[in-house]
Design an enzyme around this catalytic site. Structure first.
Site, PDB file in Angstrom:
ATOM      1  N   SER A  13      72.727  17.697 -23.981  1.00 24.39           N
ATOM      2  CA  SER A  13      73.330  18.473 -24.495  1.00 24.39           C
ATOM      3  C   SER A  13      75.080  18.313 -24.567  1.00 24.39           C
ATOM      4  O   SER A  13      76.232  18.126 -24.662  1.00 24.39           O
ATOM      5  CB  SER A  13      72.810  20.296 -24.771  1.00 24.39           C
ATOM      6  OG  SER A  13      72.879  20.519 -23.615  1.00 24.39           O
ATOM      7  N   ASN A  14      74.838  17.771 -23.099  1.00 26.00           N
ATOM      8  CA  ASN A  14      76.209  17.227 -22.344  1.00 26.00           C
ATOM      9  C   ASN A  14      76.283  16.565 -23.128  1.00 26.00           C
ATOM     10  O   ASN A  14      77.543  15.977 -23.423  1.00 26.00           O
ATOM     11  CB  ASN A  14      76.684  17.818 -20.763  1.00 26.00           C
ATOM     12  CG  ASN A  14      76.361  19.296 -20.672  1.00 26.00           C
ATOM     13  OD1 ASN A  14      77.314  19.865 -20.454  1.00 26.00           O
ATOM     14  ND2 ASN A  14      75.436  19.541 -20.212  1.00 26.00           N
ATOM     15  N   ARG A  89      68.363  12.926 -10.492  1.00 26.31           N
ATOM     16  CA  ARG A  89      67.724  11.987  -8.845  1.00 26.31           C
ATOM     17  C   ARG A  89      69.127  12.228  -8.444  1.00 26.31           C
ATOM     18  O   ARG A  89      70.686  12.000  -9.396  1.00 26.31           O
ATOM     19  CB  ARG A  89      67.356  10.829  -9.346  1.00 26.31           C
ATOM     20  CG  ARG A  89      66.860  10.441 -10.603  1.00 26.31           C
ATOM     21  CD  ARG A  89      65.815   9.508 -10.167  1.00 26.31           C
ATOM     22  NE  ARG A  89      65.794   8.364  -9.293  1.00 26.31           N
ATOM     23  CZ  ARG A  89      64.762   8.136  -8.695  1.00 26.31           C
ATOM     24  NH1 ARG A  89      63.853   8.573  -9.306  1.00 26.31           N
ATOM     25  NH2 ARG A  89      64.907   7.000  -7.737  1.00 26.31           N
ATOM     26  N   VAL A  90      69.322  12.273  -7.226  1.00 29.01           N
ATOM     27  CA  VAL A  90      70.558  12.268  -6.063  1.00 29.01           C
ATOM     28  C   VAL A  90      70.221  10.672  -5.909  1.00 29.01           C
ATOM     29  O   VAL A  90      69.664  10.006  -5.355  1.00 29.01           O
ATOM     30  CB  VAL A  90      69.850  12.759  -4.801  1.00 29.01           C
ATOM     31  CG1 VAL A  90      71.727  13.068  -3.848  1.00 29.01           C
ATOM     32  CG2 VAL A  90      68.938  14.405  -5.128  1.00 29.01           C
ATOM     33  N   HIS A 107      77.328  20.977 -12.990  1.00 29.76           N
ATOM     34  CA  HIS A 107      76.326  22.355 -11.946  1.00 29.76           C
ATOM     35  C   HIS A 107      76.341  23.253 -13.082  1.00 29.76           C
ATOM     36  O   HIS A 107      77.229  24.155 -12.971  1.00 29.76           O
ATOM     37  CB  HIS A 107      76.519  22.321 -10.999  1.00 29.76           C
ATOM     38  CG  HIS A 107      74.732  22.759 -10.030  1.00 29.76           C
ATOM     39  ND1 HIS A 107      74.130  22.353 -10.079  1.00 29.76           N
ATOM     40  CD2 HIS A 107      75.413  23.816  -9.741  1.00 29.76           C
ATOM     41  CE1 HIS A 107      73.094  22.960  -9.103  1.00 29.76           C
ATOM     42  NE2 HIS A 107      74.167  24.645  -9.340  1.00 29.76           N
ATOM     43  N   ASP A 139      79.772  13.759  -4.395  1.00 30.99           N
ATOM     44  CA  ASP A 139      79.526  12.807  -2.507  1.00 30.99           C
ATOM     45  C   ASP A 139      77.876  12.868  -1.941  1.00 30.99           C
ATOM     46  O   ASP A 139      77.496  12.663  -2.908  1.00 30.99           O
ATOM     47  CB  ASP A 139      80.794  14.061  -1.866  1.00 30.99           C
ATOM     48  CG  ASP A 139      79.795  15.288  -2.009  1.00 30.99           C
ATOM     49  OD1 ASP A 139      78.410  14.960  -2.111  1.00 30.99           O
ATOM     50  OD2 ASP A 139      80.613  15.936  -1.012  1.00 30.99           O
ATOM     51  N   ASP A 143      75.152  18.356  -4.825  1.00 33.24           N
ATOM     52  CA  ASP A 143      75.935  19.478  -5.469  1.00 33.24           C
ATOM     53  C   ASP A 143      77.301  19.847  -3.903  1.00 33.24           C
ATOM     54  O   ASP A 143      77.448  21.626  -4.783  1.00 33.24           O
ATOM     55  CB  ASP A 143      75.680  20.542  -6.171  1.00 33.24           C
ATOM     56  CG  ASP A 143      74.117  20.603  -7.931  1.00 33.24           C
ATOM     57  OD1 ASP A 143      74.585  19.092  -8.004  1.00 33.24           O
ATOM     58  OD2 ASP A 143      73.151  21.153  -7.515  1.00 33.24           O
TER      59      ASP A 143
END
Ligand code: GRF
Length: 198
Positions: A13-14, A89-90, A107, A139, A143
């Site tokens: 949706s974003n 995923r980070v 977020h 970064d 978050d």
């Protein structure tokens, strides 16, 4: 006109909101979408919006190998800004240092409160009166990057996770597009952890 890539794992949706708002901002265009899960709804949203999209499945791949496929795809499409939108995923420090262009994330809380998964449930469980949405630079932490835009959302005493999530999602859609526009226009300076809007 800056070219934006969106990485996502879920319903999209974003992505839909970023694509819908691009005509009114005219500073950016979503040029490529990458999903890491084949069944992700974001691929349908991209197809409906006429945006070039690829699934690069992450399952069974080492993180470094998956990220190098993403970097290759992004390099091939001349991307200026990378947006994470429900990307589960980070990104590794290596990816971030190699990419060398702005990476944003959305977020569903007022960071630094409630980072990580299930931020809306965390807010309800904590009994806070307000939560909200945050757009931040990515970064190497989870978050933790410098905050570009935030907007509060009330938490009602009888809220379910779904109700609060829907209220926050409305705000996400608006502030993510605003944040991408700010970055596309270069209308910001990062000083330490503070983002100054110009
Ligand atoms: C949003 O709540 C976003 O804040 C979080 O994941 C969700 C993605 O939703 N990071 P969608 O796939 O954009 O609809």
């Amino acid at each position: 006109m800056k070219r934006v890539a969106v990485l996502a794992s879920g319903r999209g949706s974003n992505l839909g909101a970023l694509a819908a708002a691009q005509a009114s901002f005219s500073s950016y265009r979503v040029a490529w979408v990458g999903a890491n899960i084949e069944s992700a709804g974001v691929l349908t949203v991209a197809a409906q919006a006429g945006i070039d999209a690829t699934c690069i499945p992450s399952r069974g791949l080492a993180r470094a190998d998956h990220e190098s496929l993403i970097l290759k795809a992004v390099a091939a499409t001349s991307i200026d800004i990378l947006c994470l939108a429900g990307y589960m995923r980070v990104l590794s420090p290596d990816f971030i240092s190699q990419f060398q262009r702005p990476i944003l994330n959305i977020h569903p809380s007022l960071l630094p409160a409630f980072p990580g998964m299930h931020a809306q449930k965390q807010a309800i469980d904590a009994g806070v009166r307000w939560s909200g949405a945050t757009v931040h630079f990515v970064d190497q932490g989870l978050d933790t990057g410098p905050i570009l835009l935030q907007e509060p959302v009330p938490v009602h005493p009888d809220d379910t996770e779904e109700e609060l999530s829907a209220r926050i999602l409305n705000i996400e859609h608006r502030i993510y597009a605003q944040a991408v526009d700010l970055v596309a226009r270069g209308a910001f300076r990062v000083v330490g952890r503070t983002v100054h809007l110009l």
